[in-house]
Design an enzyme around this catalytic site. Sequence first.
Site, PDB file in Angstrom:
ATOM      1  N   GLU A  54     -28.502  52.417  -3.250  1.00  0.00           N
ATOM      2  CA  GLU A  54     -27.784  51.686  -4.295  1.00  0.00           C
ATOM      3  C   GLU A  54     -26.436  52.315  -4.639  1.00  0.00           C
ATOM      4  OE1 GLU A  54     -28.720  48.795  -5.332  1.00  0.00           O
ATOM      5  OE2 GLU A  54     -30.677  48.827  -4.354  1.00  0.00           O
TER       6      GLU A  54
ATOM      7  N   TYR B 103     -32.432  53.700  -8.728  1.00  0.00           N
ATOM      8  CA  TYR B 103     -31.276  53.036  -9.339  1.00  0.00           C
ATOM      9  C   TYR B 103     -30.537  53.983 -10.273  1.00  0.00           C
ATOM     10  CZ  TYR B 103     -32.346  48.396  -7.520  1.00  0.00           C
ATOM     11  OH  TYR B 103     -32.531  47.320  -6.697  1.00  0.00           O
TER      12      TYR B 103
ATOM     13  N   HIS C  74     -23.232  45.857  -1.087  1.00  0.00           N
ATOM     14  CA  HIS C  74     -24.248  45.989  -0.036  1.00  0.00           C
ATOM     15  C   HIS C  74     -23.786  45.263   1.233  1.00  0.00           C
ATOM     16  CE1 HIS C  74     -27.278  48.013  -2.329  1.00  0.00           C
ATOM     17  NE2 HIS C  74     -27.501  47.017  -3.174  1.00  0.00           N
TER      18      HIS C  74
ATOM     19  N   HIS D 139     -21.677  44.101  -6.994  1.00  0.00           N
ATOM     20  CA  HIS D 139     -22.746  44.986  -6.512  1.00  0.00           C
ATOM     21  C   HIS D 139     -23.321  44.480  -5.200  1.00  0.00           C
ATOM     22  CE1 HIS D 139     -26.187  47.806  -7.036  1.00  0.00           C
ATOM     23  NE2 HIS D 139     -26.836  46.861  -6.363  1.00  0.00           N
ATOM     24  N   GLU D 140     -23.702  43.215  -5.173  1.00  0.00           N
ATOM     25  CA  GLU D 140     -24.320  42.680  -3.955  1.00  0.00           C
ATOM     26  C   GLU D 140     -23.310  42.588  -2.811  1.00  0.00           C
ATOM     27  OE1 GLU D 140     -27.357  42.700  -3.819  1.00  0.00           O
ATOM     28  OE2 GLU D 140     -27.862  42.717  -5.951  1.00  0.00           O
TER      29      GLU D 140
END
Length: 720
Positions: free
Chosen positions: A510, A653, A485, A481-482
């Site tokens: 997100e 989210y 980004h 997930h990170e």
Amino acid sequence: MSSPSPPQAPPLLTYSPESLISRTNETLAQNKETVDNVVKDISVDNAEFANVLLPLTHARSAMFLEMNGIGFLGSVSTDSKLRDASDAAEKKFSDHLIELSMREDVFRLVEAVYKKQKSDPALDAESRYLLEREYRGFTRMGLGLPPTERERFQQIKKRLPELYIAFSKNLKENDDGIWFKPEELSGLPSDVTENFERGEQGSENEGKLRLTFGYPEVQAAQKYCKIAETRKKVFLANENKSKQNIQLIEEAVALRDEAARMLGYANHATFVLEDRMAQTPKTVNDFLDDLRTKLASGAKEELENLKKLKRDDPECVDADRFYIWDYAHYNTKMLERDFQLDQNLVSEYFPLQACIDGMLNIFEELFGLIFVKIEGKDRDVISESGNGDDIVWHPDVQLFSVWEDAGEGKASDFVGYLYMDLHPRQGKFGHAANFTLQQGSAKADGSGRRYPATALVCNFSKPTEQKPSLLKHNEMKTLFHELGHGIHNLVSKTTYGRFHGTNTLQDFVEAPSQMLENWCWQPLQLKALSKHWSYLSADYEKAYLDAASDINAVRPEEKIPDTMIDSLVRTRYVNEALFSLRSVHFSMFDMVIHQPKSHEEACNMDISKIYNKLRHDLCMLDDLGDADGYHWANGAGNLNHVMGGYDAALYGYLWSEVYAADMFDTVFKKDPMSKEAGRWYRDTVLKYGGSREPMDMLKDFLGREPSTQAFYKALGIVGA
């Protein structure tokens, strides 16, 4: 692999507390001088995009290039004085931005340009969008208020960042913990307890272990500890570790409401959502209510299954109740019993560094990138100071240069820098996030591009001498997930830094990362990512065999077995309805506190009572109920997002998961490693950052309007 020398050095991070403040003052003064000169030299009559918006935007980008790194050090530096200086610099920066956004002389120029050129075909689409966003930003900053009210409005806007800085510092600096006897921690994996502090001989804690409230330790206790009383103690202590933050939230809620009403809005949520995809509180409230209703039957069924599992547990305490501190433990037990899935065994196949290498390989193939790790003397070569230590903030930090893939493994155009800071330490940001150190943009002089630098900050367990850092599957999902980004920040290619990468609308930001989490569930990708830790080195092989209880033990196969992959994939939506209600709770709490019926109500919010009662009513799990008037816990004091820019936005989210599910199901499901699909995604969504309306990007990518079907289908909600 070898690669060309990067055309841009990484940012230097060699500040002392004094030099950091000095550099902040210089940067803000330079920005103010540019703004003052535009106002002095340009009149409303001759104001144009080229002589107003361009110089202001380029000056803003130059300011953020400096201030992003300065503010970042407050979350990662090992020097408490430097962290304090960073927090002070952030306050100066915030005040400067507020003062700038409330300058009527600047607004009059921007307004004049907007009226003249808002539909000017001579401006490209991104420039027109910039003009619109700048104009709207000024109109939302109280410039139409009378002078005395405007002064109060500015006071509010300056106070809110102070509250966030104090809130965040309380979380970062927290070093509380609980001493337990080893038997009270029964069930915790040894690779977790090995990192616990030992009580000194002769002290009252001799023979005990100290569990702190770092994320990996708390999660391990909730999942694996067999002792219910220990799980309860850890849960309650973690909920109350930052109870001093409650009064900060309460002040922030009252101030936000006051500011919104000054501008003529019914409440803060109405003010915020006007500038989001959802647009109105009613849209969000209806979305959350609908989701809650649709999750209810599935959640009840899941809860009954968990209750039965608890009743059948010989170590069960209070069999007729299923507490919130029981959920993670019995959910883990269910995965082991019904799916033969031992998360600790799974983690043995996912050592952190092997996962990083595998994930980067996936993104290389999907998006046409090459990641080159920079270490040792190579850091000295690219550092402007000639010292590689000056371009990282801690020895644990990994640094990569990122390039376009020219084919056959050869790098061509430079893309940017990627940092990874992955282990916990005192004073560091305590969860997982991606930070922009430098945004990408076209250079002001037209000579090329300014390249981005982006940092992943996580808190995975540290390696020991006997075992590397191993990732549970949910931790691997967090890393994906990170990193998603990070990829967004790297491949975005906007003209203006304001729109770079993740600088998009908050209820869409997100979605790109959530979409990339799907690769954690694909059998072929899981197989490719895996490597049993005993194969990492001869020393690790020896450590593994030495730790085995059977003297005839042999290493398992190097790659994760297909049976284990099958079990893991089948657990994806196990108890998902109950888990999703937790997200609904956070989102509804955020909406409730930002939609008071009156300002008096906003000023008298009982934050802990609202938070605890909502959770009690929504999540179906037992807790301490109305004990102490619902003041038995202060978990809202841990919700950094509510204070850090996600106010009236936590619903995002869940909202963005709708788009994430639709994008994957429509474009990637048939072939997750399709290079064509990856490039299409990069070119229609990631490339534009925040320079287009998200709905327009989604329509282009999907070839139609977005649908909720994939989202509800994934949750097991049929016919939604």
